[in-house]
Write an enzyme that holds these catalytic residues in place. Structure first.
Site, PDB file in Angstrom:
ATOM      1  N   CYS A 167       5.211  -5.716   0.514  1.00 17.65           N
ATOM      2  CA  CYS A 167       5.452  -5.430   1.936  1.00 17.65           C
ATOM      3  C   CYS A 167       6.865  -5.872   2.289  1.00 17.65           C
ATOM      4  O   CYS A 167       7.268  -6.985   1.970  1.00 17.65           O
ATOM      5  CB  CYS A 167       4.428  -6.193   2.779  1.00 17.65           C
ATOM      6  SG  CYS A 167       4.733  -6.111   4.558  1.00 17.65           S
ATOM      7  N   CYS A 190      -0.838   2.119  -6.808  1.00 19.05           N
ATOM      8  CA  CYS A 190      -2.082   1.445  -7.180  1.00 19.05           C
ATOM      9  C   CYS A 190      -2.105   0.092  -6.476  1.00 19.05           C
ATOM     10  O   CYS A 190      -1.345  -0.819  -6.840  1.00 19.05           O
ATOM     11  CB  CYS A 190      -2.115   1.287  -8.695  1.00 19.05           C
ATOM     12  SG  CYS A 190      -3.648   0.630  -9.342  1.00 19.05           S
TER      13      CYS A 190
END
Length: 202
Positions: A167, A190
């Site tokens: 992030c 993934c």
């Protein structure tokens, strides 16, 4: 002029002076090292409370509508603060780059419509619109909701060359991206379920 004998050269006063000077130099060196280490420790402790780095992300509404690019401070917390906020598995995966076991996460087989946000800072990361069944046992997406909201990092752990995903706002480890996904991108993001928080569309 008479030369002093060896006994005068090595008088107790001379030895005491040399010992004092050596002790003083050692103490001064120790003080410098202690000061340097204290300074480094103070800087490390002060970093989270100092001026945080600004990053640009794309904001999304609860319904998943794009709101525009905004500059926000990067979220930096201590390990203790993250431990208090997150479950043990979420902490291990997002803050220590662990990986959940395949087919065990909450979202690998989820087919509902909605938005996936970062479990650590709530930044919008993925949409159900790009989610697909990869057969791997992890939630898989062919694209993030906004490229600005994630960052890619080289990962050579476990003897493999991979691209890790985190992030952008809080540096939470999310998973990896591979070049074996479906079109239109050909990519497979993934992602660990526990790194995400799902908000179902109304």
């Amino acid at each position: 002029m008479l030369k002093p004998d060896r006994g005068q050269e090595m008088s107790p006063d001379s030895v005491n002076r040399r010992g004092f000077i050596a002790a003083a130099v050692a103490a001064l060196a120790g003080l410098v090292v202690w000061h340097y280490r204290s300074l480094r420790a103070a800087e490390a402790e002060a970093a989270p409370s100092g001026q945080p780095k600004m990053v640009q992300i794309v904001e999304f509404s609860t319904a998943g509508a794009r709101q525009g690019i905004v500059a926000v401070p990067m979220i930096i917390k201590s390990d203790e603060e993250w431990r208090k906020q997150l479950s043990r598995s979420a902490y291990d995966i997002t803050r220590k780059a662990d990986t959940e076991m395949a087919f065990t996460g909450a979202y690998w087989n989820l087919h509902e419509k909605g938005l996936f946000r970062c479990i650590c800072c709530d930044t919008a990361l993925f949409s159900s619109e790009t989610k697909f069944d990869s057969g791997t046992g992890w939630p898989s997406f062919w694209a993030p909701i906004a490229k600005e909201n994630i960052q890619e990092l080289a990962d050579s752990s476990w003897g493999m060359e991979r691209t890790a995903i985190s992030c952008r706002r809080c540096d939470a480890n999310l998973g990896h991206v591979f070049n074996d996904g479906p079109q239109p991108t050909g990519l497979r993001y993934c992602i660990n379920s526990v790194a995400l928080r799902f908000l179902k569309s109304a």
